[in-house]
Design a protein around this motif. Structure first.
Motif, PDB file in Angstrom:
ATOM      1  N   GLN A 186     -28.160  36.148 -61.121  1.00  0.00           N
ATOM      2  CA  GLN A 186     -27.410  35.652 -62.272  1.00  0.00           C
ATOM      3  C   GLN A 186     -25.992  35.313 -61.882  1.00  0.00           C
ATOM      4  N   ARG A 187     -25.521  34.151 -62.356  1.00  0.00           N
ATOM      5  CA  ARG A 187     -24.134  33.725 -62.135  1.00  0.00           C
ATOM      6  C   ARG A 187     -23.500  33.328 -63.461  1.00  0.00           C
ATOM      7  N   MET A 188     -22.299  33.814 -63.696  1.00  0.00           N
ATOM      8  CA  MET A 188     -21.504  33.396 -64.843  1.00  0.00           C
ATOM      9  C   MET A 188     -20.198  32.806 -64.337  1.00  0.00           C
ATOM     10  N   SER A 189     -19.938  31.559 -64.689  1.00  0.00           N
ATOM     11  CA  SER A 189     -18.663  30.921 -64.372  1.00  0.00           C
ATOM     12  C   SER A 189     -17.736  31.134 -65.559  1.00  0.00           C
ATOM     13  N   ALA A 190     -16.668  31.902 -65.347  1.00  0.00           N
ATOM     14  CA  ALA A 190     -15.759  32.194 -66.455  1.00  0.00           C
ATOM     15  C   ALA A 190     -14.931  30.973 -66.839  1.00  0.00           C
ATOM     16  N   GLY A 191     -14.596  30.144 -65.843  1.00  0.00           N
ATOM     17  CA  GLY A 191     -13.870  28.910 -66.124  1.00  0.00           C
ATOM     18  C   GLY A 191     -12.600  29.141 -66.925  1.00  0.00           C
ATOM     19  N   ARG A 192     -12.377  28.276 -67.914  1.00  0.00           N
ATOM     20  CA  ARG A 192     -11.135  28.358 -68.688  1.00  0.00           C
ATOM     21  C   ARG A 192     -11.122  29.528 -69.670  1.00  0.00           C
ATOM     22  N   GLY A 193     -12.250  30.263 -69.731  1.00  0.00           N
ATOM     23  CA  GLY A 193     -12.288  31.464 -70.552  1.00  0.00           C
ATOM     24  C   GLY A 193     -13.648  31.708 -71.161  1.00  0.00           C
ATOM     25  N   ILE A 194     -14.114  32.954 -71.074  1.00  0.00           N
ATOM     26  CA  ILE A 194     -15.410  33.327 -71.638  1.00  0.00           C
ATOM     27  C   ILE A 194     -15.358  34.788 -72.050  1.00  0.00           C
ATOM     28  N   LEU A 195     -16.122  35.137 -73.072  1.00  0.00           N
ATOM     29  CA  LEU A 195     -16.316  36.516 -73.495  1.00  0.00           C
ATOM     30  C   LEU A 195     -17.759  36.896 -73.212  1.00  0.00           C
TER      31      LEU A 195
ATOM     32  N   HIS B 128     -28.809  50.167 -62.171  1.00  0.00           N
ATOM     33  CA  HIS B 128     -27.963  50.143 -60.976  1.00  0.00           C
ATOM     34  C   HIS B 128     -27.817  48.695 -60.552  1.00  0.00           C
ATOM     35  N   PHE B 129     -26.590  48.204 -60.488  1.00  0.00           N
ATOM     36  CA  PHE B 129     -26.378  46.810 -60.124  1.00  0.00           C
ATOM     37  C   PHE B 129     -25.078  46.645 -59.341  1.00  0.00           C
ATOM     38  N   VAL B 130     -25.005  45.538 -58.612  1.00  0.00           N
ATOM     39  CA  VAL B 130     -23.797  45.168 -57.883  1.00  0.00           C
ATOM     40  C   VAL B 130     -23.252  43.906 -58.535  1.00  0.00           C
ATOM     41  N   GLN B 131     -21.974  43.956 -58.873  1.00  0.00           N
ATOM     42  CA  GLN B 131     -21.329  42.760 -59.428  1.00  0.00           C
ATOM     43  C   GLN B 131     -20.238  42.309 -58.479  1.00  0.00           C
ATOM     44  N   MET B 132     -20.271  40.994 -58.174  1.00  0.00           N
ATOM     45  CA  MET B 132     -19.394  40.411 -57.160  1.00  0.00           C
ATOM     46  C   MET B 132     -18.657  39.225 -57.754  1.00  0.00           C
ATOM     47  N   TRP B 133     -17.352  39.140 -57.482  1.00  0.00           N
ATOM     48  CA  TRP B 133     -16.531  38.041 -57.989  1.00  0.00           C
ATOM     49  C   TRP B 133     -15.941  37.266 -56.815  1.00  0.00           C
ATOM     50  N   VAL B 134     -16.062  35.943 -56.874  1.00  0.00           N
ATOM     51  CA  VAL B 134     -15.354  35.071 -55.942  1.00  0.00           C
ATOM     52  C   VAL B 134     -14.550  34.058 -56.752  1.00  0.00           C
ATOM     53  N   VAL B 135     -13.478  33.545 -56.156  1.00  0.00           N
ATOM     54  CA  VAL B 135     -12.663  32.558 -56.844  1.00  0.00           C
ATOM     55  C   VAL B 135     -13.382  31.209 -56.837  1.00  0.00           C
ATOM     56  N   PRO B 136     -13.212  30.398 -57.891  1.00  0.00           N
ATOM     57  CA  PRO B 136     -13.786  29.052 -57.895  1.00  0.00           C
ATOM     58  C   PRO B 136     -12.909  28.079 -57.126  1.00  0.00           C
ATOM     59  N   ASP B 137     -13.454  26.886 -56.871  1.00  0.00           N
ATOM     60  CA  ASP B 137     -12.692  25.835 -56.195  1.00  0.00           C
ATOM     61  C   ASP B 137     -11.487  25.384 -57.004  1.00  0.00           C
TER      62      ASP B 137
ATOM     63  N   VAL C  41     -14.123  41.139 -55.778  1.00  0.00           N
ATOM     64  CA  VAL C  41     -14.731  42.310 -56.417  1.00  0.00           C
ATOM     65  C   VAL C  41     -16.121  42.524 -55.838  1.00  0.00           C
ATOM     66  N   ASN C  42     -16.413  43.770 -55.490  1.00  0.00           N
ATOM     67  CA  ASN C  42     -17.764  44.194 -55.112  1.00  0.00           C
ATOM     68  C   ASN C  42     -17.955  45.575 -55.735  1.00  0.00           C
ATOM     69  N   ASN C  43     -18.364  45.580 -56.995  1.00  0.00           N
ATOM     70  CA  ASN C  43     -18.511  46.822 -57.741  1.00  0.00           C
ATOM     71  C   ASN C  43     -19.961  47.278 -57.721  1.00  0.00           C
ATOM     72  N   ASP C  44     -20.155  48.539 -57.403  1.00  0.00           N
ATOM     73  CA  ASP C  44     -21.470  49.173 -57.317  1.00  0.00           C
ATOM     74  C   ASP C  44     -21.587  50.090 -58.534  1.00  0.00           C
ATOM     75  N   ASP C  45     -22.315  49.634 -59.581  1.00  0.00           N
ATOM     76  CA  ASP C  45     -22.283  50.278 -60.888  1.00  0.00           C
ATOM     77  C   ASP C  45     -23.621  50.894 -61.267  1.00  0.00           C
TER      78      ASP C  45
ATOM     79  N   GLU D 191     -16.000  33.211 -60.490  1.00  0.00           N
ATOM     80  CA  GLU D 191     -17.444  33.080 -60.357  1.00  0.00           C
ATOM     81  C   GLU D 191     -18.002  34.492 -60.189  1.00  0.00           C
ATOM     82  N   ILE D 192     -18.822  34.920 -61.143  1.00  0.00           N
ATOM     83  CA  ILE D 192     -19.298  36.302 -61.195  1.00  0.00           C
ATOM     84  C   ILE D 192     -20.807  36.316 -60.955  1.00  0.00           C
ATOM     85  N   VAL D 193     -21.220  36.984 -59.896  1.00  0.00           N
ATOM     86  CA  VAL D 193     -22.642  37.083 -59.550  1.00  0.00           C
ATOM     87  C   VAL D 193     -23.084  38.539 -59.727  1.00  0.00           C
ATOM     88  N   THR D 194     -24.189  38.726 -60.460  1.00  0.00           N
ATOM     89  CA  THR D 194     -24.716  40.060 -60.720  1.00  0.00           C
ATOM     90  C   THR D 194     -26.094  40.190 -60.094  1.00  0.00           C
ATOM     91  N   TRP D 195     -26.306  41.296 -59.379  1.00  0.00           N
ATOM     92  CA  TRP D 195     -27.572  41.546 -58.678  1.00  0.00           C
ATOM     93  C   TRP D 195     -28.018  42.963 -59.023  1.00  0.00           C
TER      94      TRP D 195
END
Length: 253
Positions: free
Chosen positions: A95-104, A125-134, A46-50, A67-71
């Motif tokens: 900012q980084r949020m690790s969703a892991g086994r589940g987060i709201l 105005h921000f960009v939110q980017m998601w990458v998969v965890p290990d 994900v590379n969302n330009d919001d 793994e969700i990074v917001t800039w």
């Protein structure tokens, strides 16, 4: 992958979500905008330009194993999540949020003063980017850290990384040892060299630059590289760039 490719994706070609409070542009398949030929690049899904108007935002919703990074580029964004973390994200705060086994969590352009007045009066105005965890099912987590403006203007800076060689250098840690996010704020004439990696993703969320061998990249343009690196990116006006360096794809993560 051994074949070198440079794939330019123009801003106008992105899928778009336009509703009363949100102007969102998606670099990859997202939500109802599904394209089986455009699901990810390397480890980036994900590379969302919001852009979110004042008083609005994303209500509480779930995430898992991401793994969700917001800039943030302009304005400020209020974050709250089910692990008890809350805060305001603003330009220069990684900012980084690790969703892991589940987060709201919720993300809103919505903050109030002690007198009950709304303090966020401009769009965020921000960009939110998601990458998969290990690995799947890790504990949810949250991290944020401010990156000095002078540092960001001094060249390419590691914003987030899980790569061992960046330990102690990056602002925030992500749970993938094959990925790192770099960024820079550039004045006209400033130039940086791209890192070398099997997969790179260059995004221009603000301003205009030229890419060596490829020409002008306007605001919102992106480039997907494979087996590449070393090209120079030069600002032709004040600009900001975000670069994902990835040494694996999703299948190998």
């Amino acid at each position: 992958m051994t074949t070198e490719t440079v794939d330019i994706r123009r801003a106008a070609d992105r899928a778009k979500t336009n509703i009363s409070w949100l102007d969102s542009k998606h670099s990859f398949s997202f939500g109802s905008h599904y394209d089986p030929g455009n699901t990810h690049h390397g480890l980036l899904l994900v590379n969302n330009d919001d852009v979110v108007r004042p008083g609005a935002g994303f209500e509480t919703h779930p995430h898992r194993d991401m793994e969700i990074v917001t800039w943030v580029l302009r304005g400020s964004l209020v974050h709250q999540d089910s692990t008890g973390h809350s805060g305001v994200i603003y330009p220069g705060l990684a900012q980084r949020m690790s969703a892991g086994r589940g987060i709201l969590h919720s993300e809103k352009n919505d903050s109030w003063t002690l007198t009950g007045e709304q303090s966020h009066s401009e769009p965020v105005h921000f960009v939110q980017m998601w990458v998969v965890p290990d690995e799947a099912g890790i504990d949810p987590g949250y991290q944020q850290l401010e990156i000095d403006d002078e540092l960001l203007r001094g060249g390419l800076v590691t914003i987030a990384s899980g790569m061992p060689e960046h330990e102690g250098q990056s602002a925030i840690a992500i749970r993938n040892r094959y990925a790192a996010l770099h960024g820079a704020r550039m004045e006209s004439g400033d130039s940086i060299e791209l890192p070398s990696a099997p997969y790179l993703h260059l995004f221009v969320p603000r301003g205009q630059v030229t890419l060596e061998g490829a020409g002008v990249l306007h605001e919102g343009d992106a480039v997907r590289f494979t087996a590449s690196g070393g090209q120079r990116v030069t600002a032709t006006e004040p600009a900001e760039i975000l670069i994902w360096e990835m040494h694996a794809d999703i299948a190998a993560a």
